[in-house]
Write a protein that holds these residues in place. Structure first.
Motif, mmCIF file in Angstrom:
data_model
loop_
_atom_site.group_PDB
_atom_site.id
_atom_site.type_symbol
_atom_site.label_atom_id
_atom_site.label_comp_id
_atom_site.label_asym_id
_atom_site.label_seq_id
_atom_site.Cartn_x
_atom_site.Cartn_y
_atom_site.Cartn_z
ATOM 1 N N ALA A 3 0.837 -1.208 0.000
ATOM 2 C CA ALA A 3 0.000 0.000 0.000
ATOM 3 C C ALA A 3 0.869 1.255 0.000
ATOM 4 C CB ALA A 3 -0.929 -0.004 1.206
ATOM 5 N N ASP A 6 2.307 1.644 -3.503
ATOM 6 C CA ASP A 6 1.278 2.136 -4.428
ATOM 7 C C ASP A 6 0.996 3.620 -4.221
ATOM 8 O OD1 ASP A 6 1.049 -0.345 -5.564
ATOM 9 O OD2 ASP A 6 -0.673 -0.948 -4.333
ATOM 10 N N THR A 7 0.913 4.035 -2.961
ATOM 11 C CA THR A 7 0.667 5.447 -2.660
ATOM 12 C C THR A 7 1.827 6.318 -3.136
ATOM 13 O OG1 THR A 7 -0.632 4.815 -0.739
ATOM 14 C CG2 THR A 7 0.137 7.086 -0.821
ATOM 15 N N LYS A 10 1.783 6.590 -6.888
ATOM 16 C CA LYS A 10 0.645 7.381 -7.361
ATOM 17 C C LYS A 10 0.851 8.874 -7.142
ATOM 18 C CE LYS A 10 -4.291 7.930 -6.495
ATOM 19 N NZ LYS A 10 -5.397 7.539 -5.628
ATOM 20 N N ASN A 11 1.470 9.251 -6.021
ATOM 21 C CA ASN A 11 1.541 10.662 -5.643
ATOM 22 C C ASN A 11 2.895 11.316 -5.874
ATOM 23 O OD1 ASN A 11 -1.117 10.538 -4.746
ATOM 24 N ND2 ASN A 11 -0.503 9.860 -2.717
#
Length: 138
Positions: A3, A6-7, A10-11
């Motif tokens: 997680a 992925d974060t 993504k950011n």
């Protein structure tokens, strides 16, 4: 961990920048055939004789076909490098997130061990104080 990775992917602005650069290079791939603009020139006046002359000219430079082919190959390579740059940046971010995640995990475990050690020493100090109060030790 997944997680967090992925974060981060993504950011992260660096990855977004690499993606935009790759898209830019990919869009430039279609416009590699670039012929120079047409030039128009004109002259008026006493050029070659006592009379007023006028001269007009149109010119355009066209390179050999191998030049355009090499430019296309160069742009294809730049596009491929852009895609590799995105993958490289993603892998760097993943490595940094893993490193930070495991460092935090290590520090958390270390804190638990230190708290256990602290409780053992605290109990030992309480028992020693009790022995001193009862007169069993000096």
């Amino acid at each position: 961990l997944n997680a967090a990775i992925d974060t981060a992917l993504k950011n992260n602005l660096l990855i977004k920048n690499e993606v935009l650069n790759a898209e830019y290079e990919n869009k430039l791939k279609a416009t590699t055939f670039d012929v120079s603009q047409t030039s128009i020139s004109g002259e008026y006046g006493q050029i070659n004789s006592a009379y007023y002359d006028s001269r007009f000219g149109i010119s355009q430079q066209i390179s050999f076909p191998t030049v355009y082919r090499k430019k296309k190959q160069l742009q294809n390579q730049k596009s491929d490098i852009g895609l590799v740059g995105v993958t490289l940046k993603e892998n760097e971010i993943k490595a940094e997130v893993r490193k930070t995640f495991f460092k935090l995990l290590f520090l958390k475990e270390k804190q638990e061990l230190l708290e256990q050690t602290d409780s053992i020493y605290r109990l030992f100090a309480e028992k020693s104080k009790l022995r001193l109060e009862k007169g069993e030790s000096n």
